[in-house]
Motif scaffolding. Sequence first.
Motif, mmCIF file in Angstrom:
data_model
loop_
_atom_site.group_PDB
_atom_site.id
_atom_site.type_symbol
_atom_site.label_atom_id
_atom_site.label_comp_id
_atom_site.label_asym_id
_atom_site.label_seq_id
_atom_site.Cartn_x
_atom_site.Cartn_y
_atom_site.Cartn_z
ATOM 1 N N GLN A 1 -20.241 -15.416 17.167
ATOM 2 C CA GLN A 1 -19.437 -15.862 16.035
ATOM 3 C C GLN A 1 -18.403 -14.839 15.577
ATOM 4 N N ILE B 1 -19.886 -15.272 9.688
ATOM 5 C CA ILE B 1 -19.096 -16.395 9.179
ATOM 6 C C ILE B 1 -18.930 -16.322 7.661
ATOM 7 N N GLY C 1 -15.716 -16.294 13.231
ATOM 8 C CA GLY C 1 -15.767 -15.834 11.851
ATOM 9 C C GLY C 1 -14.438 -15.284 11.378
#
Length: 339
Positions: free
Chosen positions: A299, A107, A303
């Motif tokens: 993620q 992220i 991200g």
Amino acid sequence: MQQTRSSLIGLAIIGATILAGAQNTVQEPMPRGPNPNSQYHLGPDSLPQDGVPKGEIRGPYHLPSQAYPGTQHTYWVYVPAQYNPAVPAALMVFQDGQAFKDENGDIRAQNVLDNLIYRREIPVMLGVFINPGRTAEQVEPSPQTGWGDGTTNRATEYNTLDDKYARVITEELMPVLLKEYNVSKDPEQHGIGGSSSGAIAAFTVAWERPNDFRKVLSNVGSFVDLRGGYVYPERVLASEKKPIRVFLCDGRNDHRGFGRDGVYNPNRDWFLQNVRLMKALTQKGYDVNYTWGMNLHGQKFGGAIMPEMMRWLWRDGPVSTDPNDMTERSFRQPAVKGN
């Protein structure tokens, strides 16, 4: 080559299972082909850019909890270079803070904030990265130790459909922030987000406290039967519409509800339940946006699109259309020291 590819997919699934929390560890049926995460990479908006003023991450700080006695929450505060204590700032709170601010993670939210604030694509905002609660003896979640499922209070706080975690954010965290920083009192200037169980936690905070938080960022949200979260679509349809804005993202290869015995359980199908929630929010007339990738649980996809999610959530900030307004037409500069 096929053996290597299968190994990559297996490792991705193992990592995704750790992120999700209390679900079966079975390797689910997967489509043939490349790792579903292979197409998702961080773009320039998520990386440090030359000439962009960098904000400061302060902390860690420790917040004793009354909502969950005996636990404490560790948090960090991102203060943008443009923060001026004389001017109220917007606020974005991220659950699983250690993962959202990880400089080598998927992220890297502080870079997104630096770049978008500088270019006036989101307002000047403080960011809070808060970890799930833990006792003093329990290890802090981190990129080295994991997300805290089974070792902290994460599963209880994030997945339970009550207002106790909302109390942590609104009654315990917010008063501390308001003492230290000039945070806008306008709930439209308060956003909250997370991934997996952290995403359903963020949604629950806004759902329970819409007069405190009105923007929700949800990545691979666990709106499933970990602690009954699959009921949210029905709750949305049965309840009076709340003044919240939501961006959902998930992947077709997220956990799809197959147990160890191979039996399919729709209430444990992450993708299905995210789509169901999107449809309920849409039917009810909410300000909702969504996008579906190919990704596994985790993620990688979130991200890659984090900058766009933030732009959409914060799209309605004040803007000058005066062609002679050279301040508006310039990049945001750091606040003058002493202000």
